[in-house]
Design an enzyme around this catalytic site. Structure first.
Site, PDB file in Angstrom:
ATOM      1  N   SER A  29       0.710  -1.122  -0.008  1.00  0.00           N
ATOM      2  CA  SER A  29      -0.188  -0.145   0.061  1.00  0.00           C
ATOM      3  C   SER A  29       0.817   1.312   0.088  1.00  0.00           C
ATOM      4  O   SER A  29       0.465   2.373  -0.774  1.00  0.00           O
ATOM      5  CB  SER A  29      -0.908   0.019   1.227  1.00  0.00           C
ATOM      6  OG  SER A  29      -0.167  -0.221   2.442  1.00  0.00           O
ATOM      7  N   ASP A  83      10.640   0.476  -1.914  1.00  0.00           N
ATOM      8  CA  ASP A  83      10.007  -0.590  -1.507  1.00  0.00           C
ATOM      9  C   ASP A  83       9.415  -0.245  -0.036  1.00  0.00           C
ATOM     10  O   ASP A  83       9.977   0.449   0.810  1.00  0.00           O
ATOM     11  CB  ASP A  83      10.981  -2.000  -1.649  1.00  0.00           C
ATOM     12  CG  ASP A  83      10.009  -3.223  -1.582  1.00  0.00           C
ATOM     13  OD1 ASP A  83       8.818  -3.419  -1.551  1.00  0.00           O
ATOM     14  OD2 ASP A  83      10.605  -4.168  -1.795  1.00  0.00           O
ATOM     15  N   GLU A 105      10.916  -9.084  -4.963  1.00  0.00           N
ATOM     16  CA  GLU A 105      11.142  -7.994  -4.254  1.00  0.00           C
ATOM     17  C   GLU A 105      12.784  -8.199  -3.953  1.00  0.00           C
ATOM     18  O   GLU A 105      13.662  -7.154  -3.856  1.00  0.00           O
ATOM     19  CB  GLU A 105      10.275  -7.577  -3.018  1.00  0.00           C
ATOM     20  CG  GLU A 105       9.048  -7.048  -3.444  1.00  0.00           C
ATOM     21  CD  GLU A 105       7.984  -6.864  -2.230  1.00  0.00           C
ATOM     22  OE1 GLU A 105       7.283  -6.018  -2.043  1.00  0.00           O
ATOM     23  OE2 GLU A 105       8.283  -7.687  -1.040  1.00  0.00           O
TER      24      GLU A 105
END
Ligand code: 5RP
Length: 230
Positions: A29, A83, A105
């Site tokens: 988010s 990130d 990631e």
């Protein structure tokens, strides 16, 4: 309306981006807010920026916000990766994988010359481990990995697909996620190596010694933590 801590962290990290950059973009988010702000900035400034996304979520959001995508095959070294994180310790070691995107990631974040974390300040902890550690697992190896993890003294749980999916969650890579509650993690790097040695483990959500900087936002502003990558 975006939560203020995440919004402040995402806005502050925008100054890390320069015209011509090839960027890694994480998932979650906070990154979603960053992608929206970045798309606006790139449009306003007429910048030439390329992005390597770490999930379907980030890829689709980036395109919706006018950003251009590329791959690690074309750009094996990224200028910057931005990130989120589930937990951040004072040395900028991280737990990641709350959104099940940890493997891509880690590949993207470790391919960047500079890796910046954006989060609300509640993610900062004295010691990692309150958040159960996400581990991506090959479905074929589920039983043996669960047994091996239990033998390490944690409580491993196969992550469920949720309300709209019966059975286990399946990642963007076609694998399962095991959430392993270890409690306080005294040696993040040692634990990362130990879990990675279990055959059938694809990746571990411990990101040790990778992040250079964290922007931590809350109602009172943004705190910046820096660390030299060893
Ligand atoms: C996804 C992640 C996310 O970066 C992490 O879960 C933080 O997400 P959010 O910004 O929504 O709090 O690791 O795999």
């Amino acid at each position: 309306m975006a939560p203020v801590g995440k919004l402040r962290a995402a806005s502050a990290a925008l100054k890390e981006v320069a015209d011509g950059d090839v960027l890694g973009i994480g998932t979650g988010s906070t990154v979603a807010i960053f992608i929206g702000l970045l798309g606006k900035k790139v449009k306003e400034e007429g910048w030439d920026v390329l992005c390597v996304p770490t999930s379907y979520q980030s890829a689709y959001l980036a395109v919706e916000n006018g950003l251009r995508l590329t791959t690690l095959d074309e750009h094996p070294t990224l200028d910057l990766a931005v990130d989120g994180a589930d937990e951040i310790d004072p040395d900028l070691n991280l737990i990641k994988g709350g959104g099940a995107a940890l493997t891509k990631e880690k590949v993207v974040d470790s391919s960047a010359k500079r890796f910046v974390v954006i989060a609300d300040s509640t993610k900062l902890v004295e010691r990692l481990g309150k958040f159960p550690l996400p581990i991506e697992v090959l479905p074929f190896a589920r039983a043996r990995v669960l047994r091996a993890l239990a033998g390490m003294g944690c409580e491993p749980r196969l992550r469920d697909g949720g309300d709209r999916k019966d059975g286990p969650l399946v990642t963007d890579n076609g694998n399962f996620i095991v959430d392993a509650a270890f409690g306080e993690i005294l040696d993040p790097h040692g634990l990362e190596l130990e879990i990675k040695m279990v055959t059938g483990v694809v990746e571990v959500g411990l990101f040790v010694g990778l992040a250079h900087c964290a922007y931590l936002g809350d109602a009172s502003g943004v705190r910046v933590l820096n660390r030299e990558r060893k």
